[in-house]
Motif scaffolding. Structure first.
Motif, short mmCIF file in Angstrom:
data_model
loop_
_atom_site.label_atom_id
_atom_site.label_comp_id
_atom_site.label_asym_id
_atom_site.label_seq_id
_atom_site.Cartn_x
_atom_site.Cartn_y
_atom_site.Cartn_z
N GLY A 70 0.81 -1.22 0.09
CA GLY A 70 -0.09 0.01 0.04
C GLY A 70 0.78 1.40 0.08
O GLY A 70 0.02 2.40 -0.02
N PHE A 71 2.04 1.30 -0.13
CA PHE A 71 3.23 2.26 0.03
C PHE A 71 2.98 3.23 -1.17
O PHE A 71 2.79 2.68 -2.44
CB PHE A 71 4.28 1.86 0.27
N LYS A 72 2.91 4.52 -1.29
CA LYS A 72 3.27 5.18 -2.35
C LYS A 72 4.76 5.08 -2.97
O LYS A 72 5.49 4.68 -1.92
CB LYS A 72 2.86 6.55 -2.08
N PRO A 73 5.05 5.81 -4.18
CA PRO A 73 6.41 5.66 -4.57
C PRO A 73 7.37 6.17 -3.50
O PRO A 73 8.42 5.69 -3.46
CB PRO A 73 6.34 6.24 -5.92
N HIS A 74 6.89 7.32 -3.12
CA HIS A 74 8.03 8.07 -2.18
C HIS A 74 8.35 7.22 -1.05
O HIS A 74 9.33 7.27 -0.39
CB HIS A 74 7.85 9.51 -2.01
N GLN A 75 7.16 6.47 -0.37
CA GLN A 75 7.26 5.81 0.61
C GLN A 75 8.07 4.47 0.51
O GLN A 75 8.93 4.19 1.37
CB GLN A 75 5.87 5.46 1.16
N ARG A 76 7.97 4.14 -0.94
CA ARG A 76 8.75 2.89 -1.00
C ARG A 76 10.19 3.20 -1.12
O ARG A 76 11.18 2.48 -0.76
CB ARG A 76 8.37 2.25 -2.23
N ALA A 77 10.48 4.34 -1.62
CA ALA A 77 12.04 4.78 -1.76
C ALA A 77 12.37 4.96 -0.34
O ALA A 77 13.78 4.64 -0.27
CB ALA A 77 12.08 6.12 -2.64
N LEU A 78 11.81 5.59 0.38
CA LEU A 78 12.40 5.74 2.06
C LEU A 78 12.40 4.39 2.58
O LEU A 78 13.11 4.35 3.70
CB LEU A 78 11.20 6.91 2.77
N GLY A 80 13.40 1.83 1.29
CA GLY A 80 14.66 1.13 0.80
C GLY A 80 14.67 0.51 -0.56
O GLY A 80 15.46 -0.31 -1.02
N ILE A 81 13.68 1.09 -1.61
CA ILE A 81 13.73 0.74 -2.87
C ILE A 81 14.41 1.94 -3.84
O ILE A 81 13.92 2.89 -3.96
CB ILE A 81 12.30 0.37 -3.38
N VAL A 152 17.54 -2.36 -1.67
CA VAL A 152 17.57 -3.18 -3.03
C VAL A 152 17.68 -2.01 -4.41
O VAL A 152 16.99 -0.90 -3.99
CB VAL A 152 16.21 -3.92 -3.31
N LEU A 153 18.61 -2.36 -5.26
CA LEU A 153 18.52 -1.54 -6.22
C LEU A 153 18.01 -2.07 -7.66
O LEU A 153 18.44 -3.17 -7.78
CB LEU A 153 19.94 -1.05 -6.31
N LEU A 154 17.07 -1.17 -8.38
CA LEU A 154 16.25 -1.61 -9.52
C LEU A 154 17.17 -0.95 -10.62
O LEU A 154 16.87 0.29 -10.74
CB LEU A 154 14.97 -1.67 -9.34
N LEU A 155 17.59 -1.70 -11.53
CA LEU A 155 18.06 -0.85 -12.69
C LEU A 155 17.69 -1.50 -13.88
O LEU A 155 17.68 -2.56 -14.46
CB LEU A 155 19.66 -1.48 -12.76
#
Length: 235
Positions: A70-78, A80-81, A152-155
């Motif tokens: 349910g996380f928004k994109p900025h929440q996922r970034a924070l 650890g995505i 985790v880093l997505l490329l």
């Protein structure tokens, strides 16, 4: 090793269109996964779904044991995505250094460490984003994602459209990030053999579904299977 990222029975797409169909994916701590498939098979959609930029119809996503569905994109970034999209999305009106520090999160990946890994960025630290070559922009996009200190880093196709000498340099850097630094990575790359040479595991998508999963070494050892799965010759 513990499971870091888990994608469970994901159905996702854009608008009413369902691109991904019951995708299951698992990434362990310190491992790198090559995400392969022909154009249009759902690789970028899967990356975008993990980041939070698609419409999810079903399924869950877990990061480090926490449900981030349910996380928004900025929440996922924070959470650890880290994400390096195909478009790079660097801030072209900011300097290299401003790009790196604008959204930085405290942690082991700091400015000094990024400059050690990408000396070219240090040389151009006062240049604006729009004054960089394509290869330099890609280095900046990767450096900026690392400055978030992701789990985790997505490329998404980081080598696309770059000169061979830059591809070689980025391959060495990505190998360092994966093998020496032990960062968990999902790498989407059209050149399967390049991706398999620096990753631990491989998943191949076709029409939004997983059609193959194995270790990278197992798939790399089967030339004919690679060509069959991807329906192209990549020698």
């Amino acid at each position: 090793m513990s499971e870091l990222l888990k994608v469970e029975r994901i159905v996702a797409g854009y608008g009413e269109a369902k691109v991904l169909k019951d995708i299951d994916l698992s990434l362990e701590q310190g491992q790198a996964l090559a995400l392969l498939g022909r154009n249009g098979t759902g690789k970028t959609t899967l990356i975008n779904t993990i980041v939070g930029h698609t419409r999810r119809f079903a399924g869950r996503i877990w990061l480090n044991g926490a449900d981030i569905t349910g996380f928004k994109p900025h929440q996922r970034a924070l959470a650890g995505i880290g994400w390096v999209p195909q478009e790079r999305n660097i801030f072209k009106s900011l300097t290299v250094e401003e790009n790196l520090t604008a959204i930085a999160v405290p942690g082991p990946w700091d400015l000094a460490r990024i400059y050690r890994m990408f000396p070219r960025l240090q040389e151009r630290r006062a240049n604006m984003g729009n004054q960089l070559s394509g290869g330099e922009q890609q280095m900046l996009a990767i450096g900026r994602a690392l400055m978030l200190n992701p789990k985790v880093l997505l490329l998404d196709e980081p080598l696309e459209g770059l000169a061979p000498i830059i591809v070689q340099e980025l391959m060495r850097i990505l190998s360092d990030i994966i093998r020496d630094e032990g960062l968990s990575v999902i790498l989407v790359e059209q050149n399967a053999r390049k991706a398999l040479s620096i990753t631990h595991n491989a998943v191949v998508l076709e029409r939004g579904s997983v059609i193959h999963a194995s270790t990278a070494a197992q798939l790399l050892a089967q030339d004919e299977k690679i060509d069959t799965l991807l329906a192209v010759s990549q020698h």
